[in-house]
Scaffold this motif. Sequence first.
Motif, mmCIF file in Angstrom:
data_model
loop_
_atom_site.group_PDB
_atom_site.id
_atom_site.type_symbol
_atom_site.label_atom_id
_atom_site.label_comp_id
_atom_site.label_asym_id
_atom_site.label_seq_id
_atom_site.Cartn_x
_atom_site.Cartn_y
_atom_site.Cartn_z
ATOM 1 N N ARG B 207 44.998 42.031 -7.370
ATOM 2 C CA ARG B 207 43.824 41.615 -8.302
ATOM 3 C C ARG B 207 43.406 40.530 -7.302
ATOM 4 N NH1 ARG B 207 41.204 42.612 -13.062
ATOM 5 N NH2 ARG B 207 40.129 40.623 -13.799
ATOM 6 N N ALA B 208 44.554 39.413 -6.930
ATOM 7 C CA ALA B 208 44.185 38.117 -6.454
ATOM 8 C C ALA B 208 43.652 38.416 -5.095
ATOM 9 C CB ALA B 208 45.290 37.227 -6.542
ATOM 10 N N SER B 209 44.370 39.281 -4.279
ATOM 11 C CA SER B 209 43.867 39.569 -2.964
ATOM 12 C C SER B 209 42.410 40.313 -2.822
ATOM 13 C CB SER B 209 44.790 40.414 -2.140
ATOM 14 O OG SER B 209 44.687 41.767 -2.543
ATOM 15 N N PHE B 210 41.955 40.612 -3.758
ATOM 16 C CA PHE B 210 40.398 41.342 -3.673
ATOM 17 C C PHE B 210 39.651 39.903 -3.767
ATOM 18 C CE2 PHE B 210 36.472 41.579 -6.080
ATOM 19 C CZ PHE B 210 35.919 42.582 -5.382
ATOM 20 N N TRP B 211 39.913 39.121 -4.444
ATOM 21 C CA TRP B 211 39.115 37.898 -4.568
ATOM 22 C C TRP B 211 39.061 37.080 -3.232
ATOM 23 C CZ3 TRP B 211 34.793 37.278 -7.276
ATOM 24 C CH2 TRP B 211 34.839 38.191 -8.474
ATOM 25 N N THR B 212 40.460 36.906 -2.555
ATOM 26 C CA THR B 212 40.794 36.137 -1.413
ATOM 27 C C THR B 212 40.226 37.070 -0.104
ATOM 28 O OG1 THR B 212 42.904 36.891 -1.297
ATOM 29 C CG2 THR B 212 42.605 34.736 -2.253
ATOM 30 N N ARG B 213 40.379 38.380 -0.041
ATOM 31 C CA ARG B 213 39.844 38.937 1.017
ATOM 32 C C ARG B 213 38.570 39.632 0.939
ATOM 33 N NH1 ARG B 213 45.053 41.592 2.988
ATOM 34 N NH2 ARG B 213 46.610 39.762 3.045
ATOM 35 N N VAL B 214 38.096 39.900 -0.145
ATOM 36 C CA VAL B 214 36.671 40.665 -0.354
ATOM 37 C C VAL B 214 35.643 39.622 -0.951
ATOM 38 C CG1 VAL B 214 35.502 42.616 -0.999
ATOM 39 C CG2 VAL B 214 38.008 42.855 -0.199
ATOM 40 N N GLY B 215 35.973 39.409 -2.256
ATOM 41 C CA GLY B 215 35.029 38.754 -3.256
ATOM 42 C C GLY B 215 34.306 37.515 -2.543
ATOM 43 N N ILE B 216 35.513 36.483 -2.308
ATOM 44 C CA ILE B 216 35.005 34.992 -1.913
ATOM 45 C C ILE B 216 34.458 35.170 -0.556
ATOM 46 C CG2 ILE B 216 35.762 32.716 -1.356
ATOM 47 C CD1 ILE B 216 37.531 32.921 -3.447
ATOM 48 N N PRO B 217 34.730 35.956 0.374
ATOM 49 C CA PRO B 217 33.896 36.075 1.655
ATOM 50 C C PRO B 217 32.746 36.569 1.678
ATOM 51 C CG PRO B 217 36.387 36.599 1.923
ATOM 52 C CD PRO B 217 36.113 36.676 0.645
ATOM 53 N N VAL B 218 32.494 37.857 0.644
ATOM 54 C CA VAL B 218 31.232 38.208 0.630
ATOM 55 C C VAL B 218 30.242 37.367 -0.054
ATOM 56 C CG1 VAL B 218 30.032 39.972 -0.654
ATOM 57 C CG2 VAL B 218 31.902 40.682 0.711
ATOM 58 N N LEU B 219 30.686 36.442 -1.100
ATOM 59 C CA LEU B 219 29.953 35.580 -1.828
ATOM 60 C C LEU B 219 29.657 34.104 -1.254
ATOM 61 C CD1 LEU B 219 31.383 36.360 -5.412
ATOM 62 C CD2 LEU B 219 29.205 36.924 -4.614
ATOM 63 N N ALA B 220 30.457 33.790 -0.236
ATOM 64 C CA ALA B 220 30.362 32.506 0.405
ATOM 65 C C ALA B 220 28.938 32.178 0.697
ATOM 66 C CB ALA B 220 31.418 32.426 1.412
ATOM 67 N N PRO B 221 28.342 33.096 1.468
ATOM 68 C CA PRO B 221 26.867 32.809 1.877
ATOM 69 C C PRO B 221 25.970 32.499 0.874
ATOM 70 C CG PRO B 221 27.729 34.509 3.178
ATOM 71 C CD PRO B 221 28.685 34.258 2.003
ATOM 72 N N SER B 222 26.182 33.323 -0.263
ATOM 73 C CA SER B 222 25.192 33.136 -1.504
ATOM 74 C C SER B 222 25.447 31.726 -2.105
ATOM 75 C CB SER B 222 25.392 34.225 -2.445
ATOM 76 O OG SER B 222 25.071 35.362 -2.072
ATOM 77 N N PHE B 223 26.680 31.450 -2.234
ATOM 78 C CA PHE B 223 27.214 30.307 -2.855
ATOM 79 C C PHE B 223 26.830 29.107 -2.127
ATOM 80 C CE2 PHE B 223 30.083 26.819 -3.488
ATOM 81 C CZ PHE B 223 30.441 26.816 -4.825
ATOM 82 N N LEU B 224 26.934 29.079 -0.747
ATOM 83 C CA LEU B 224 26.375 28.148 0.113
ATOM 84 C C LEU B 224 24.952 27.884 -0.202
ATOM 85 C CD1 LEU B 224 26.828 25.823 1.977
ATOM 86 C CD2 LEU B 224 26.449 27.556 4.002
ATOM 87 N N ALA B 225 24.165 29.011 -0.217
ATOM 88 C CA ALA B 225 22.437 29.019 -0.152
ATOM 89 C C ALA B 225 22.256 28.421 -1.571
ATOM 90 C CB ALA B 225 21.833 30.552 -0.040
ATOM 91 N N CYS B 226 23.026 28.744 -2.583
ATOM 92 C CA CYS B 226 22.527 28.199 -3.961
ATOM 93 C C CYS B 226 22.964 26.548 -4.086
ATOM 94 C CB CYS B 226 23.145 28.932 -5.039
ATOM 95 S SG CYS B 226 22.857 30.798 -5.403
ATOM 96 N N THR B 227 23.881 26.201 -3.326
ATOM 97 C CA THR B 227 24.175 24.822 -3.523
ATOM 98 C C THR B 227 23.239 24.075 -2.693
ATOM 99 O OG1 THR B 227 26.666 25.468 -3.391
ATOM 100 C CG2 THR B 227 26.210 23.171 -3.132
ATOM 101 N N LEU B 228 22.879 24.712 -1.946
ATOM 102 C CA LEU B 228 21.645 24.017 -0.848
ATOM 103 C C LEU B 228 20.404 24.008 -1.882
ATOM 104 C CD1 LEU B 228 22.024 25.529 2.580
ATOM 105 C CD2 LEU B 228 22.229 23.087 1.959
ATOM 106 N N LEU B 229 19.982 24.915 -2.776
ATOM 107 C CA LEU B 229 19.049 24.775 -3.493
ATOM 108 C C LEU B 229 19.191 23.734 -4.566
ATOM 109 C CD1 LEU B 229 16.256 26.605 -3.853
ATOM 110 C CD2 LEU B 229 17.665 27.983 -5.908
ATOM 111 N N LEU B 230 20.268 23.660 -5.083
ATOM 112 C CA LEU B 230 20.724 22.655 -6.231
ATOM 113 C C LEU B 230 20.326 21.419 -5.578
ATOM 114 C CD1 LEU B 230 21.448 25.035 -7.822
ATOM 115 C CD2 LEU B 230 23.793 23.563 -8.544
ATOM 116 N N PHE B 231 20.930 21.078 -4.361
ATOM 117 C CA PHE B 231 20.806 19.740 -3.678
ATOM 118 C C PHE B 231 19.075 19.499 -3.714
ATOM 119 C CE2 PHE B 231 19.765 17.035 -0.098
ATOM 120 C CZ PHE B 231 20.648 16.046 -0.179
#
Lengths: 264, 302
Positions: B207-231
């Motif tokens: 379950r944990a490896s899903f987030w480290t190998r798939v979930g987080i890498p896939v979401l990272a660009p969205s997360f960064l984009a949203c953080t920029l918007l918040l800034f």
Amino acid sequence: MNRLAPSRTTRWVIGILVGAFFAIPMGSTLLYTFRDGDGFSPVHWAALFDPARAALYAPIWTGLGNSVVLSVLTVAIVLFVLAPTMVLVHLRFPRLRPGFEFLVLLPISIPAIVLVVGLAPIYLQLGRMLGTGTWTLAFAYGITVLPFAYRAIQASIDAVDIRTLSEAARALGAGWGTVLLRVIAPNLRSGLLAASLISVAVVLGEFTIASLLNRQVFQTALVVVKNSDGYAAAVFTLLALAFAFVLLIVIGIAGRARAGKAGS
Amino acid sequence: MTTATPVTPDGAERTAPPRRGASHLLAWLGLAPFLAYVLLFLALPTVLALASGLFDSDGAFTLDNVAALGDPVILTTFWSSTWLSLLTAVVGAVLGALVCYAMLGLSETGPMRTAVDAAAGVFAQFGGVMLAFAFIATIGLQGVVTQLLTGAGIDIFADGPWIYELPGLILPYVFFQIPLMVITFMPALSALKPQWAEANLTLGGMRASFWTRVGIPVLAPSFLACTLLLFANAFSSYATAAALASQGSQIVPLQIRTALTSETVLGRENLAGALALGMIVVVGVVMWLYSLVQRRAARWQG
């Protein structure tokens, strides 16, 4: 239920921690409005209906009246200027859509305070032509709500095949006016409703432009009243937040009704 | 409004060239009101705001106002605005993402989800002045929480009334950043396919490896984009600070207010223009980065 969802315990921990961050200021504000010396009583809420204090709250009612007029005018701009243009772009100029989208989303990246610097000279001219009535702010507000209104309406346009609908209506002999008002508008109802409600919420919450152009709206009146009676300002704050919450619940339910219809 | 045109059964009317030309012209005319409106109230004010920084009060071209951006006082203000926005964007993004994660467990059409969505909308857009009041009532000098803590022997204002200064803006800003993150990040999280988790399990992952190998890498660009918007959101925000800080200009928008409303120094409107120019540059760069990252993030959505 989504398989990726965290466990019930994790959900509760996140919910309680972040929930507390939001509940504490709201709860404190509510407690604050019930303060009466060292004890608690609804004295500050009752004061709203006290004729002796009416003069003190007069700016709020004036400001609220102006904000309501501005909401109506801003919604009119959204419904009668933005929405028909969006339909037109969708039906006749699909290739213009990326540019159009860029244009209407632009106000997100232009801070309101920057807009004010440029609006000041324009409003000086406008004041000579149309007077300095508060209602003229609606022109500026129409711009600030563009991105929100656009998203709400576009979601509806994408969900309904208005091209086929309008071609069918045209083939049956309807003029463009009829097509727009009696065929397309009813089908975009939920998007138009959401765009209108979100515009009302944005206009009621707007402070920057009104304050710097010296117009009296609900938010600027709150600041005025706050200086003489902090409790009244807190009471009106809670009432306004509750009102906005109800507005957005209505949007949520309207959106769900649409999603349900699209699914069936 | 055009009148109904007679239509031949095979629809030949729509392909007839002369009529098409006329209706095409009419369609272009239909765009005119909106274009005129946007030109007058969006394009013109933006150009005026930016241009006013390049002229003096007599209308002569000058770079003095832009040079004034290098003034130590103004640089300090830009720096204050930047770290305040950066700090609240990162904190808001992390907490907001956690809320989105927890919301995966809620039914998408359930009443709880509707309520959270509505609350996020209210707090993200309806903040400003009222948010400032709520925080004054909570942790102001006479605030409810302040008095509770004083009763417990803790004086949060031992170092002075920071609530009315720059640090006082942090909590209210985080308060409107979290809901904005929920609104903008939720679509990206909803686009994660549960099948990917099943595939991960089938291939022997945890379950944990899903987030480290798939979930987080896939979401990272969205997360960064949203953080920029918040800034950008925090950097542009004016109302909360204006209602909290009655004097002084700790952040750029308040400095623009001072320049705009200053009655003692003539020609300060042009300084407001230069400050607006500086703001547009910062927000413009951030939004440009946002669109770059967002394009990459959109790959997994839809």
